[in-house]
Design a protein around this motif. Structure first.
Motif, short mmCIF file in Angstrom:
data_model
loop_
_atom_site.label_atom_id
_atom_site.label_comp_id
_atom_site.label_asym_id
_atom_site.label_seq_id
_atom_site.Cartn_x
_atom_site.Cartn_y
_atom_site.Cartn_z
N ILE A 61 0.69 -1.65 0.20
CA ILE A 61 0.12 0.53 -0.33
C ILE A 61 1.01 0.94 0.11
O ILE A 61 0.56 2.37 -0.50
N GLN A 62 2.55 1.34 0.44
CA GLN A 62 2.65 2.29 1.00
C GLN A 62 3.96 2.27 -0.13
O GLN A 62 4.90 2.84 -0.18
N LYS A 63 4.50 1.75 -1.21
CA LYS A 63 5.56 1.36 -1.93
C LYS A 63 5.86 2.47 -2.63
O LYS A 63 7.30 3.00 -2.81
N ASN A 64 4.58 3.58 -3.40
CA ASN A 64 4.96 4.39 -4.10
C ASN A 64 5.08 5.71 -3.34
O ASN A 64 4.96 6.39 -4.14
N MET A 65 5.40 5.96 -1.94
CA MET A 65 3.76 6.93 -1.30
C MET A 65 5.81 7.77 -0.88
O MET A 65 6.92 6.77 -1.25
N THR A 66 5.75 8.81 -1.20
CA THR A 66 6.92 8.94 -1.25
C THR A 66 7.09 10.65 0.66
O THR A 66 5.42 10.38 1.38
N ALA A 67 7.50 11.28 0.93
CA ALA A 67 7.23 12.28 1.93
C ALA A 67 7.29 13.34 2.35
O ALA A 67 6.34 14.05 3.36
N GLU A 68 6.25 13.21 1.27
CA GLU A 68 4.62 14.46 0.91
C GLU A 68 3.59 13.67 1.76
O GLU A 68 1.97 14.07 1.46
N ASP A 69 3.35 11.79 1.38
CA ASP A 69 2.68 10.66 2.32
C ASP A 69 2.27 10.92 3.48
O ASP A 69 3.50 11.17 4.01
N PHE A 70 1.25 10.45 3.99
CA PHE A 70 1.32 10.00 5.03
C PHE A 70 1.00 8.24 5.68
O PHE A 70 -0.32 8.23 4.45
N VAL A 71 1.26 7.40 5.99
CA VAL A 71 0.93 6.16 6.50
C VAL A 71 0.51 6.19 7.76
O VAL A 71 1.29 6.32 8.82
#
Length: 451
Positions: A210-220
């Motif tokens: 679910i988070q593999k394409n997330m960046t520092a601008e995203d939230f988990v």
């Protein structure tokens, strides 16, 4: 909806129908793909296939012929429930045909940002809580995904003023490549669906997609009640926002009877509209996402205070002669029933349990059912559930089905008691789905109420 040209004049095989396959086929056709649908259900018994054929989409029904893959497909969109060791899927992978699920299509066309919700338990409740909180706070949260609204269908009409609030299963997440939610939450991670994934590690890896394409601008958003979540928090590029009922964290947490977000009191735990410690966790995850989304505290409190639950998930049906009925048919495993029981005084509970026999014993349930007033037991797993009842010194009676169980429970109950359907088992020994099982319980409650 983004007008992408990715699939124009490309041959795509949609494997398996149901709601998501049907939605994917129609979307791909709209995007200019040359679509073939293959479903195991015979054409004569397959209204979805019949409808697609009428729209000019090629359908092949009744079996999964391997030779179909010799037709130079460039993509397979797989129903999430079809395993990767299915011969058709395995052959596609051998032939280097990419295999995705329809949530990937949804992401590719969506103008709306995505909040993705996954986990072993609590997904549906948390997804619903989040959507209702966004809507109550003046935003537009659209339910989508594994909650019953195909993501690729909802995404077609969503605008950049909406947010797709998307429930995601491990099966769906395995079929993603570029999928990228702006906010993601993992409610918890427990050993489940191991028959599909093979190992718990592979199951966790699927969820972690679910988070593999997330960046520092995203939230988990992660459940810091679990050490596993704390470990995973070290392995993401996204900003981690924890929630916990056991410690003060830099996110949402429970302190005494108050729910906080970063030292800001939001509401009392006792004010949440649905019972149970698991719903405190679900509420904390919702609070974290609501605050990240700019929702006012008043809207959060109002939504969670009036939240009535999700159908078949600890759903409060009402009461008859002072006896309350709760439909928790979606509790298809031991953990879910443990969480349901945590919200009640066991001495007032008449528990209806049992269902499909998967070969497991119910020793883990013994501490949770200890003190229960009575168990009404049904289904293939009845002998195993009875052994747990004996170990907990809980009296029990037999029932032939859910309707019979509800009437027996009502007959044994007194004012102030709770009749709780929380089977701890899948439904397939007696019912087509947990929804059908729960609907029978609801219908029986309504009949009792009308007598």
């Amino acid at each position: 909806m983004k007008k992408i040209e990715t699939f124009e004049n490309k041959k795509v095989l949609v494997l398996g129908l149901a709601k998501s396959g049907e939605a994917a086929a129609r979307l791909l056709e709209k995007l200019g793909a040359i679509v073939t649908v293959n479903d195991s259900k015979p054409f004569d018994e397959n209204p979805a296939a019949q409808s697609l054929l009428e729209e000019g989409i090629k359908v092949i029904c009744g079996s999964h012929p391997l030779e179909l893959l010799d037709e130079n497909f460039e993509l397979m969109v797989k129903n999430p429930g079809i395993r990767y060791d299915n011969p058709m899927v395995a052959r596609a992978i051998e032939k280097n045909i990419p295999v995705i699920t329809e949530v990937e299509l949804a992401y590719m066309i969506s103008d709306a940002p995505i909040i993705g919700i996954t986990g072993s338990n609590g997904k549906t409740t948390t997804t619903t809580m989040i959507a209702e909180t966004l809507n109550n706070g003046g935003q537009s949260g659209l339910l989508s995904g594994n909650i019953g609204f195909p993501a690729s269908e909802v995404a077609q009409t969503a605008t950049d003023k909406d947010t797709l609030v998307m429930e995601l299963s491990s099966f769906q997440l395995m079929g993603t490549d570029i999928f990228h939610p702006h906010i993601a939450v993992i409610t918890n991670l427990m050993p489940t669906h191991i028959d599909y994934h093979g190992t718990f590690e592979d199951y966790v890896a699927a969820k972690w997609n679910i988070q593999k394409n997330m960046t520092a601008e995203d939230f988990v958003v992660l459940n810091f009640n679990q050490d596993l979540a704390k470990e995973l928090a070290q392995k993401t590029a996204a900003q981690v926002v924890p929630f916990s009922t056991t410690e003060k964290v830099a996110g949402a947490y429970l302190d005494g009877d108050t729910l906080y977000f970063k030292d800001e009191a939001i509401m009392k735990a006792s004010e949440i509209g649905v019972p149970g410690s698991h719903n405190v966790e679900n509420a904390l995850a919702t609070i974290a996402i609501a605050k990240l989304s700019g929702i006012a505290n008043e809207a959060i409190k109002e939504t969670l205070s009036h939240f009535g639950g999700v159908k078949h998930r600890l759903q409060a049906l009402g009461e008859v002669n002072g006896i309350k009925f709760y439909n928790d048919s979606k509790s298809t495993n031991i953990l879910a029933t443990q969480k349901a029981l945590s919200g009640f005084d066991n001495s007032k509970v008449i528990l209806i349990a049992g269902g499909l026999d998967r070969g497991n014993e119910f020793d883990e349930l013994v501490p949770d059912i200890t003190g229960v007033k009575l168990m009404v037991i049904l289904g293939e797993s009845a002998p195993r559930v009875k052994r747990a009842a004996d170990k907990a010194n809980v009296p029990y009676v037999d029932a032939k089905d859910v309707a019979d169980a509800a009437r027996i429970a009502y007959g044994k109950a007194e004012a102030g008691d709770v009749v709780l359907l929380s089977p701890a088992n899948a439904s397939w020994d007696m019912y087509k789905s947990f929804e059908v099982r729960g609907d029978e319980f609801i219908a029986t409650f309504e009949a009792i109420k009308g007598e």
